[in-house]
Design a protein around this motif. Sequence first.
Motif, PDB file in Angstrom:
ATOM      1  N   ARG B 112      -3.149  43.476 -74.989  1.00 32.31           N
ATOM      2  CA  ARG B 112      -2.534  43.345 -76.307  1.00 32.31           C
ATOM      3  C   ARG B 112      -1.092  42.837 -76.214  1.00 32.31           C
ATOM      4  O   ARG B 112      -0.689  41.979 -76.987  1.00 32.31           O
ATOM      5  N   PRO B 117      -0.549  34.862 -76.923  1.00 35.75           N
ATOM      6  CA  PRO B 117      -1.257  34.769 -78.201  1.00 35.75           C
ATOM      7  C   PRO B 117      -2.180  33.555 -78.283  1.00 35.75           C
ATOM      8  O   PRO B 117      -3.187  33.590 -78.993  1.00 35.75           O
ATOM      9  N   THR B 238      -2.310  31.953 -84.199  1.00 28.71           N
ATOM     10  CA  THR B 238      -2.540  32.988 -83.187  1.00 28.71           C
ATOM     11  C   THR B 238      -2.041  34.334 -83.705  1.00 28.71           C
ATOM     12  O   THR B 238      -1.491  34.415 -84.809  1.00 28.71           O
ATOM     13  N   ASP B 239      -2.160  35.368 -82.868  1.00 23.82           N
ATOM     14  CA  ASP B 239      -1.668  36.674 -83.305  1.00 23.82           C
ATOM     15  C   ASP B 239      -0.225  36.921 -82.876  1.00 23.82           C
ATOM     16  O   ASP B 239       0.226  38.068 -82.796  1.00 23.82           O
ATOM     17  N   THR B 241       3.627  37.495 -83.354  1.00 26.42           N
ATOM     18  CA  THR B 241       4.187  38.237 -84.497  1.00 26.42           C
ATOM     19  C   THR B 241       4.908  37.288 -85.462  1.00 26.42           C
ATOM     20  O   THR B 241       5.410  36.234 -85.054  1.00 26.42           O
ATOM     21  N   GLU B 494      -4.381  45.661 -89.323  1.00 23.72           N
ATOM     22  CA  GLU B 494      -3.799  44.475 -88.683  1.00 23.72           C
ATOM     23  C   GLU B 494      -4.655  43.230 -88.904  1.00 23.72           C
ATOM     24  O   GLU B 494      -4.134  42.146 -89.176  1.00 23.72           O
ATOM     25  N   THR B 495      -5.952  43.393 -88.761  1.00 18.96           N
ATOM     26  CA  THR B 495      -6.792  42.196 -88.905  1.00 18.96           C
ATOM     27  C   THR B 495      -6.813  41.721 -90.360  1.00 18.96           C
ATOM     28  O   THR B 495      -6.793  40.519 -90.604  1.00 18.96           O
ATOM     29  N   GLY B 498      -3.661  39.926 -91.019  1.00 17.10           N
ATOM     30  CA  GLY B 498      -3.711  38.614 -90.369  1.00 17.10           C
ATOM     31  C   GLY B 498      -4.554  37.630 -91.154  1.00 17.10           C
ATOM     32  O   GLY B 498      -4.162  36.479 -91.362  1.00 17.10           O
ATOM     33  N   LYS B 503      -4.343  34.240 -89.604  1.00 15.42           N
ATOM     34  CA  LYS B 503      -4.175  34.631 -88.197  1.00 15.42           C
ATOM     35  C   LYS B 503      -5.254  35.655 -87.837  1.00 15.42           C
ATOM     36  O   LYS B 503      -5.734  36.369 -88.709  1.00 15.42           O
ATOM     37  N   ARG B 505      -4.829  38.334 -86.402  1.00 18.22           N
ATOM     38  CA  ARG B 505      -4.256  39.687 -86.511  1.00 18.22           C
ATOM     39  C   ARG B 505      -2.769  39.556 -86.784  1.00 18.22           C
ATOM     40  O   ARG B 505      -2.107  38.651 -86.284  1.00 18.22           O
ATOM     41  N   GLU B 506      -2.240  40.459 -87.592  1.00 20.10           N
ATOM     42  CA  GLU B 506      -0.783  40.570 -87.706  1.00 20.10           C
ATOM     43  C   GLU B 506      -0.419  41.956 -87.214  1.00 20.10           C
ATOM     44  O   GLU B 506      -0.723  42.961 -87.855  1.00 20.10           O
ATOM     45  N   LYS B 507       0.221  42.003 -86.035  1.00 17.55           N
ATOM     46  CA  LYS B 507       0.450  43.307 -85.402  1.00 17.55           C
ATOM     47  C   LYS B 507       1.486  44.138 -86.144  1.00 17.55           C
ATOM     48  O   LYS B 507       2.478  43.600 -86.640  1.00 17.55           O
TER      49      LYS B 507
END
Lengths: 164, 520
Positions: B112, B117, B238-239, B241, B494-495, B498, B503, B505-507
């Motif tokens: 993770r 990413p 991508t994920d 940030t 998160e998903t 995103g 995206k 995922r957005e963490k």
Amino acid sequence: MALVAALRRLSHASLGFYSWRAAAATPTFGAWITGQRSFTVGSQPLRSDKVTVHFINRDGDKITVKGSPGESLLDVVINEDLDIDGFGACEGTLACSTCHLIFEDDVFKKLGRITDEEMDMLDLAYGLTDTSRLGCQVCLSKSLDGLVAKVPESVADARQSQDG
Amino acid sequence: MIGQKLLFSGLRTSASRWINRLNEGETFLTHVSFKKVTGIRIQFKIDSKYVLGNFYCINGRGQASFSSCSPKVCIVGSGPAGFYTAHHVIKARQDAEVDIYERLPVPFGLVRFGVAPDHPEVKNVINTFTQTAKHSRCNFYGNINVGKDVSVEELQQAYHAVVLSYGAEDNRKMGIPGEDLAGVYSAKDFVGWYNGLPSCQKLNPDLSCDTAVILGQGNVALDVARILLSPINILKKTDITQPALEALEKSQVRRVLIVGRRGPIQIACTIKELREMAKLPGTRPEMLAADFDGITEALKNVPRPRKRLTELLLKTALEVPNEEEQERRSKASRVWAFQFFRSPVEVLAIKYTGVKSNLKQLEFFHVSASVLTGELEDVPCGLIISSIGYKSTLIDPSVPFDSHKAIVPNINGRVQQVAGLYCSGWLKTGPTGVIATTMNNSFDTAKSLLDDMASGTVDLSASKAGFHSITGLLEKRGVKPVLFSDWEKIDSVETSKGEAIGKPREKILTVQEMLQVVHK
Ligand SMILES: Cc1cc2nc3c(=O)[nH]c(=O)nc-3n(C[C@H](O)[C@H](O)[C@H](O)COP(=O)(O)OP(=O)(O)OC[C@H]3O[C@@H](n4cnc5c(N)ncnc54)[C@H](O)[C@@H]3O)c2cc1C
Ligand SMILES: NC(=O)c1ccc[n+]([C@@H]2O[C@H](COP(=O)([O-])OP(=O)(O)OC[C@H]3O[C@@H](n4cnc5c(N)ncnc54)[C@H](OP(=O)(O)O)[C@@H]3O)[C@@H](O)[C@H]2O)c1
Ligand code: FES
């Protein structure tokens, strides 16, 4: 795509071998870099077209299963729920080399061309040999009936360098 | 060579001149000094065979000591090592129960927070780990900082065996003056920043300069280079940030130099990552031809992987590209280069009046042939990222630790001198190797543990309470564990965050916010 089809067929989640539930939805964001993804392309074969494959597992056990032409050896491992630890960690996207298999000379010659991208990952594989391939990139065909694919033993010393 | 002119024009100077101007306030310039060495090869492979004799005390009851009570195994760390070790144990022993303790509320370690990413394929392995975590004989307990919230000794009392798989959370230091100056970051922090590691969110790297220098030429260095150079519309999907994306969107970095102390044949990165660099949209390579002198001849007897890697390097650096590639390169707005035989000596912040404050400078020792002459090379740069490796730390004083090698001394994963204590992953081997390497070394540790259970070296005669005896301690200490089902809540927030912006995922960027989602 055979792999994706295989994934959909798969519903169980046994721990002996991991299934690839999420892979069908795996986005290929990395595709812009290699310019190609390496899922296997195949058609739905007739039952009679089945190809016999023998896997020799790490402990020396021989596992004999059948696959369909067009399927990759990773597909076969998933479909048959074969118990090979850690096999196919990146789910056939050429990013892990855990699907490394070793073939006999004559079979190896029949397996077809190796792309640069496969070779790149193969170069990182444990116990690389001259007849090594990545299982997710090898597709079955009738002419491969009876092939033997050996799972390389994992090496006790994990700090194998690139120079082997 | 164009690159050389571009990099060094008018900037040769001696280190002392810059040193003299240190600490004068006003506008600063940062530069690193490099020793330029030619033909020197340094071998750094850590000796794996760390043999110190036998230390296992076979329990008095010998082979007969194990009984029918179910083995309870504790694993510290939920990266690849933790999960692969757990998997192997659960699979091999139908009676074993495995609890994985993790410092953060979220699992998967460097998969993770490390893996780039733009490499989502690598993260597919999370599906495998999720299956292990959801197994009926496996539990995940996040938000528990072992060594602080609970000691390793307490865990040893509660479990039949403890496996330390807490990775390498620090970074190696260059050990040169000035490496702590503003504008110098460790790759570990920079990677943590763009990948959403809570402890790195305040980094706020200054990307307002033209040239960045990355020290070290491993795959982490290339990850960092790609992130600095990639077109923003690629990163957007991508994920990575959102704060990192915004900062990179405004980034002025146009040139990235990836500097190594050894030569092209010793380069630490792998071929897939090099190929990615060579094809990176909007960029072109620009290397120093002199760095490759004699390489073609030296290649004759090297093994295939190294040979292919070096050949690709030579091709990228020296070969006249075909028309298509020429056109691609001519349109590129960003430049990258490997530079070899340069060992960092000093990072200096120098007063530099009359120039934009963000302009900084790099310096090299300049060496001709294989003789050290002490001559320096200067390159102006505004950002230095040191990517010379991660480093494990000691989390509990009761655990043996080799501070020189920064690993827990072990033989096949058995921690020396402590029965029932094991280690796997980067903590066991040092911070090298891809996930597949970590997998193999974790299976290896699991095998040692299983053998010891079978032989009675790990005493299974008394039943152990496992998490039940830890939970009380945690409660007293005000620590609330996060379960795997809690992580799934975080995951789903998160998903969907995103998804809303295209995206994967957005963490969530703080532990506090993660816990809010869990306890909602
Ligand atoms: C930047 C980067 C990019 C990488 N990219 C790739 C790649 O693309 N492909 C690839 O194959 N490999 C890649 N790797 C290598 C791969 O990440 C490692 O091989 C692997 O993660 C090592 O696993 P580990 O479990 O030993 O450590 P980690 O993954 O670091 O896991 C350790 C875990 O322990 C936890 N922990 C730490 N301290 C404590 C504590 N006190 N108590 C409880 N838990 C604790 C941490 O939070 C973490 O979750 C990359 C590595 C880095 C650094
Ligand atoms: N895509 C991927 O598969 C991927 C991505 C990221 C990371 N990883 C893996 O994760 C592991 C760690 O990666 P990494 O890049 O951190 O480590 P690495 O591969 O060991 O590279 C470290 C680099 O730092 C240099 N270095 C070390 N000490 C130095 C010093 N004192 N001064 C100057 N240079 C110094 C090394 O040079 P020398 O060679 O001269 O020592 C080397 O170039 C690697 O095994 C890597 O393959 C994989
Ligand atoms: S499954 Fe990862 S490379 Fe084949």
